[in-house]
Motif scaffolding. Structure first.
Motif, PDB file in Angstrom:
ATOM      1  N   TYR A   9       0.998  -1.277   0.089  1.00  0.00           N
ATOM      2  CA  TYR A   9       0.169  -0.159  -0.151  1.00  0.00           C
ATOM      3  C   TYR A   9       0.769   1.302  -0.131  1.00  0.00           C
ATOM      4  CZ  TYR A   9      -4.380  -2.455   1.194  1.00  0.00           C
ATOM      5  OH  TYR A   9      -5.408  -3.390   0.960  1.00  0.00           O
ATOM      6  N   GLN A  64       4.491   1.115   1.488  1.00  0.00           N
ATOM      7  CA  GLN A  64       4.591   0.245   2.550  1.00  0.00           C
ATOM      8  C   GLN A  64       4.381  -1.183   2.116  1.00  0.00           C
ATOM      9  OE1 GLN A  64       1.539   0.881   5.520  1.00  0.00           O
ATOM     10  NE2 GLN A  64       2.704  -0.264   7.236  1.00  0.00           N
ATOM     11  N   ILE A 112       3.046  -5.025   2.501  1.00  0.00           N
ATOM     12  CA  ILE A 112       2.276  -5.549   3.466  1.00  0.00           C
ATOM     13  C   ILE A 112       2.313  -7.125   3.464  1.00  0.00           C
ATOM     14  CG2 ILE A 112      -0.230  -5.770   4.276  1.00  0.00           C
ATOM     15  CD1 ILE A 112       0.686  -2.987   4.048  1.00  0.00           C
ATOM     16  N   PRO A 152      -1.133 -11.905  13.815  1.00  0.00           N
ATOM     17  CA  PRO A 152      -1.499 -10.787  14.584  1.00  0.00           C
ATOM     18  C   PRO A 152      -2.203  -9.822  13.727  1.00  0.00           C
ATOM     19  CG  PRO A 152       0.662 -10.394  13.991  1.00  0.00           C
ATOM     20  CD  PRO A 152       0.147 -11.861  13.358  1.00  0.00           C
ATOM     21  N   ASN A 153      -3.118  -9.096  14.380  1.00  0.00           N
ATOM     22  CA  ASN A 153      -3.859  -7.802  13.739  1.00  0.00           C
ATOM     23  C   ASN A 153      -2.808  -6.990  13.026  1.00  0.00           C
ATOM     24  OD1 ASN A 153      -6.612  -8.326  14.585  1.00  0.00           O
ATOM     25  ND2 ASN A 153      -6.070  -7.544  16.651  1.00  0.00           N
ATOM     26  N   GLY A 154      -3.206  -6.593  11.837  1.00  0.00           N
ATOM     27  CA  GLY A 154      -2.445  -6.029  10.906  1.00  0.00           C
ATOM     28  C   GLY A 154      -1.480  -6.730  10.232  1.00  0.00           C
ATOM     29  N   GLY A 155      -1.406  -7.979  10.477  1.00  0.00           N
ATOM     30  CA  GLY A 155      -0.443  -8.909   9.817  1.00  0.00           C
ATOM     31  C   GLY A 155      -0.713  -9.147   8.325  1.00  0.00           C
ATOM     32  N   GLY A 156      -1.547  -8.508   7.770  1.00  0.00           N
ATOM     33  CA  GLY A 156      -1.933  -9.032   6.377  1.00  0.00           C
ATOM     34  C   GLY A 156      -2.612 -10.075   6.182  1.00  0.00           C
ATOM     35  N   LYS A 157      -3.617 -10.407   7.099  1.00  0.00           N
ATOM     36  CA  LYS A 157      -4.522 -11.530   6.595  1.00  0.00           C
ATOM     37  C   LYS A 157      -5.349 -11.277   5.595  1.00  0.00           C
ATOM     38  CE  LYS A 157      -5.617 -12.337  11.190  1.00  0.00           C
ATOM     39  NZ  LYS A 157      -4.773 -11.097  11.597  1.00  0.00           N
ATOM     40  N   THR A 158      -6.282 -10.141   6.191  1.00  0.00           N
ATOM     41  CA  THR A 158      -7.385  -9.597   5.120  1.00  0.00           C
ATOM     42  C   THR A 158      -6.762  -9.377   3.897  1.00  0.00           C
ATOM     43  OG1 THR A 158      -8.779  -8.784   7.111  1.00  0.00           O
ATOM     44  CG2 THR A 158      -9.181  -8.191   4.824  1.00  0.00           C
ATOM     45  N   THR A 159      -5.746  -8.519   3.745  1.00  0.00           N
ATOM     46  CA  THR A 159      -5.102  -8.451   2.476  1.00  0.00           C
ATOM     47  C   THR A 159      -4.709  -9.729   1.702  1.00  0.00           C
ATOM     48  OG1 THR A 159      -3.999  -6.302   3.621  1.00  0.00           O
ATOM     49  CG2 THR A 159      -2.924  -7.292   1.370  1.00  0.00           C
ATOM     50  N   GLN A 173     -14.551 -10.224   6.656  1.00  0.00           N
ATOM     51  CA  GLN A 173     -14.540  -9.838   8.109  1.00  0.00           C
ATOM     52  C   GLN A 173     -15.690  -9.097   8.063  1.00  0.00           C
ATOM     53  OE1 GLN A 173     -10.816  -8.072   8.783  1.00  0.00           O
ATOM     54  NE2 GLN A 173     -10.816  -8.435  10.930  1.00  0.00           N
TER      55      GLN A 173
HETATM   56  N1  LIG Z   1      -6.583   0.300   2.145  1.00  0.00           N
HETATM   57  C1  LIG Z   1      -5.505   0.399   2.639  1.00  0.00           C
HETATM   58  N2  LIG Z   1      -4.480   1.271   2.534  1.00  0.00           N
HETATM   59  C2  LIG Z   1      -3.291   1.326   3.337  1.00  0.00           C
HETATM   60  N3  LIG Z   1      -2.904   0.484   4.432  1.00  0.00           N
HETATM   61  C3  LIG Z   1      -3.884  -0.497   4.275  1.00  0.00           C
HETATM   62  C4  LIG Z   1      -5.137  -0.650   3.876  1.00  0.00           C
HETATM   63  N4  LIG Z   1      -5.805  -1.796   4.235  1.00  0.00           N
HETATM   64  C5  LIG Z   1      -4.861  -2.503   5.114  1.00  0.00           C
HETATM   65  N5  LIG Z   1      -3.671  -1.893   5.212  1.00  0.00           N
HETATM   66  C6  LIG Z   1      -2.584  -1.975   6.028  1.00  0.00           C
HETATM   67  O1  LIG Z   1      -2.307  -3.341   5.819  1.00  0.00           O
HETATM   68  C7  LIG Z   1      -1.829  -3.903   6.956  1.00  0.00           C
HETATM   69  C8  LIG Z   1      -2.491  -5.396   6.974  1.00  0.00           C
HETATM   70  O2  LIG Z   1      -3.865  -5.090   7.221  1.00  0.00           O
HETATM   71  P1  LIG Z   1      -5.083  -6.367   7.106  1.00  0.00           P
HETATM   72  O3  LIG Z   1      -4.474  -7.142   5.828  1.00  0.00           O
HETATM   73  O4  LIG Z   1      -6.133  -5.682   7.263  1.00  0.00           O
HETATM   74  O5  LIG Z   1      -4.462  -7.163   8.367  1.00  0.00           O
HETATM   75  P2  LIG Z   1      -5.254  -8.206   9.296  1.00  0.00           P
HETATM   76  O6  LIG Z   1      -6.277  -8.711   8.599  1.00  0.00           O
HETATM   77  O7  LIG Z   1      -4.200  -9.336   9.413  1.00  0.00           O
HETATM   78  O8  LIG Z   1      -5.615  -7.594  10.719  1.00  0.00           O
HETATM   79  C9  LIG Z   1      -2.178  -3.144   7.891  1.00  0.00           C
HETATM   80  O9  LIG Z   1      -0.917  -2.581   8.592  1.00  0.00           O
HETATM   81  C10 LIG Z   1      -2.928  -2.142   7.540  1.00  0.00           C
HETATM   82  O10 LIG Z   1      -3.084  -0.892   8.170  1.00  0.00           O
END
Ligand SMILES: Nc1ncnc2c1ncn2[C@@H]1O[C@H](COP(=O)(O)OP(=O)(O)O)[C@@H](O)[C@H]1O
Ligand SMILES: [Mg+2]
Lengths: 254, 274
Positions: A14, A17, A19, A39-46, A81
């Motif tokens: 992103y 950064q 991810i 962990p939270n913010g680890g990139g799982k949703t991504t 989610q």
């Molecule tokens: N649309 C976005 N723009 C910028 N950064 C993002 C965006 N979505 C997620 N992030 C960043 O990407 C990282 C991984 O997010 P995410 O995949 O949601 O993690 P998880 O699902 O594991 O909690 C986080 O640091 C988050 O801040």
């Protein structure tokens, strides 16, 4: 037999950064439950969004059943989610589940009898058919989660992706969820991501750890180093509540 | 009362009220459930640029508004999703840009701009026949589009991401919805004017939401509310000799207030009784 998932050196950013970094994953087995913890913010949703073709990696290749994610959409079910949903939306359980058929129905067509049968079957699988006329806001958290699973199942997926399906559910409802996934995993490949280590229960067949990088060994045990690398703290601190059969014996202590 | 109906301008006003209520009932439901009130207001205000352009070119300003509002919808929809600045800032900028263009065009138009106020505040008692035909044509397009895209629009409004995963081109569909909203705004301009359009898009739909959990029923109830209330408003504005657009909005707001307070009290009693 086509591989369910084949990721080769996938990088996601992103802005500037990073991810996800150099992700490789090969999933061959057409069934079974893969738990991905991190962990939270680890990139799982991504990571799931990459599998769904919602996000383009800036480097690397993504193949789902040998095709691009966009071309395999009628084979993939998605349970997003649980956040930011408007549960006041004027839509019934039945209408929600039918939207899971759109990849089959086609643009501008009315839902067919086949679509309705698939939606009914999906609702029966999660035992929610009797509540099909309820407005979505008039359900409990656990019931709603089952409706979203039914919506994903209505697609008749060969791969089911669930993003933190256990969050917001009490232990009893979580257990019901795992038993449902345990039944489903015989018919399709199931991937569940979660930040909750205790969720990787007896039902999981394979485990991976994800925190920017992915550690996966095609086994149901996590090497302690992987867990430490993922959570960046000693296993003793994180292992609390993790079923013992999931954790590999600590090298030092064995 | 009934002898009023023999006047052409009253007949036209009633026809306009019904045509406007159909458009705002159907499309207002989407505006409310998808929570796109602000961008809809932006499209409405920006289309003042089209009014100015119409005067400047010496054509019926309605024919200036039509393309201009569609353009405003496409630009706002694209910019608000794609640009780096926050969506509401992007909308705010384009909103005032469109209005500024309108002001400049009107200023550059030689002579006097007749009826300028009717575009800003509406005057349903002076809607000419030719505008009624335009409104009817737009209503047919709106109803046709919603009939064809009902399932796609419902899915889009409920869960855009999941709908994308189902292979629906949601970005284009969203822009299309904004264009339909732009057409609705054109239908509504003569009734309440650019400034007050947003009230017709939100109040009947919000009110009808209180009576049903089904989007289609919401649209039908909205149309009924809209028609009844705008006809009442026309009657009042004629009897009291006050501006029709503002009167319609006042009646709408009053009805909404009474219904909302009444239902809350009723539900409060039910809860405390049980
Ligand atoms: N649309 C976005 N723009 C910028 N950064 C993002 C965006 N979505 C997620 N992030 C960043 O990407 C990282 C991984 O997010 P995410 O995949 O949601 O993690 P998880 O699902 O594991 O909690 C986080 O640091 C988050 O801040
Ligand atoms: Mg997440």
């Amino acid at each position: 037999m086509e591989k369910v998932i084949e990721l080769e050196d996938v990088w996601v950013r992103y802005g500037n950064q990073t991810i996800l970094e150099a992700i490789n994953l090969e999933l061959k087995e057409p069934n079974g439950l893969l738990g991905i913890i991190g962990p939270n913010g680890g990139g799982k949703t991504t990571f799931l969004k990459v599998l769904l073709g919602l996000l383009k990696p800036y480097k690397g290749s993504v193949k789902i059943f040998g095709k691009s994610p966009e071309k395999s959409r009628d084979l993939v079910g998605y349970v997003p989610q649980y956040k930011g949903f408007d549960f006041d939306f004027p839509i019934s359980v039945w209408e929600v589940v039918l939207t899971g058929r759109m990849s089959h129905t086609g643009f501008l067509k009315k839902y067919s009898e086949e679509d309705k049968k698939a939606a009914e079957e999906a609702l029966r699988t999660v035992e929610m058919f009797q509540l099909k006329d309820r407005q979505i806001g008039q359900l409990s958290g656990g019931q709603r989660q089952r409706v979203f699973i039914a919506r994903a199942l209505a697609t008749n997926p060969k791969l089911l992706l669930l993003d933190e399906p256990n969050s917001g559910l009490d232990p009893h409802m979580q257990d019901e969820l795992y038993r449902l996934l345990d039944r489903l995993k015989h018919e399709m490949a199931v991937i569940m991501v979660t930040h909750d280590l205790s969720a990787v229960s007896v039902y999981v067949d394979r485990i991976a750890c994800l925190n920017r990088t992915l550690h996966y060994h095609n086994s149901r045990e996590i090497p302690a180093e992987d867990l430490e690398a993922t959570y960046q703290c000693p296993v003793e601190l994180i292992a609390h509540g993790v079923p013992h059969r999931v954790l590999e014996q600590h090298k030092g202590s064995s | 009362m009934f002898d009023l109906l023999q006047y052409t301008f009253i007949q036209n006003a009633l026809a306009a009220a019904i045509l406007a209520s159909v458009a705002c009932g159907i499309i207002g439901a989407y505006v409310v459930v998808k929570k796109i009130v602000f961008i809809s207001g932006g499209i409405a205000h920006a289309s003042f640029g089209g009014v100015g352009l119409g005067y400047y070119l010496g054509i019926n300003p309605m024919y200036g508004v039509l393309p201009f509002s569609l353009l405003a919808a496409l630009v706002m929809g694209t910019v608000s999703k794609k640009s780096k600045i926050p969506e509401d800032s992007a909308i705010g900028i384009l909103w005032s840009l469109g209005m500024a263009l309108g002001v400049i065009f009107v200023y550059l138009t030689p002579g006097y701009a007749p009826d300028l106020m009717t575009y800003l505040f509406g005057n349903i008692l002076t809607v000419p026949r030719i505008d009624l035909y335009l409104m009817l044509a737009l209503d047919l397009i709106i109803v046709g589009a919603v009939y064809l895209f009902y399932k796609e629009f419902l899915a889009l409004c409920f869960d855009e991401e999941f709908t994308t995963v189902q292979g629906v081109p949601t970005e284009k569909l969203y822009l299309f919805l904004l264009c339909i909203i732009a057409l609705t705004i054109v239908v509504l301009i003569k009734v309440v004017g650019i400034i007050l359009v947003i009230a017709l898009l939100t109040i009947p739909a919000t009110l009808s939401r209180k009576f049903t959990n089904n989007l289609k029923h919401m649209m039908l109830i909205s149309i009924a509310f809209g028609t009844a209330i705008s006809v009442t408003g026309i009657g009042l504005s004629y009897a009291l000799d006050v501006p029709s657009g503002a009167t319609i909005i006042l009646v709408l707001s009053l009805v909404y207030g009474f219904v909302a307070v009444g239902m809350d009290m009723f539900e409060g009693r039910r809860v405390s009784n049980s």
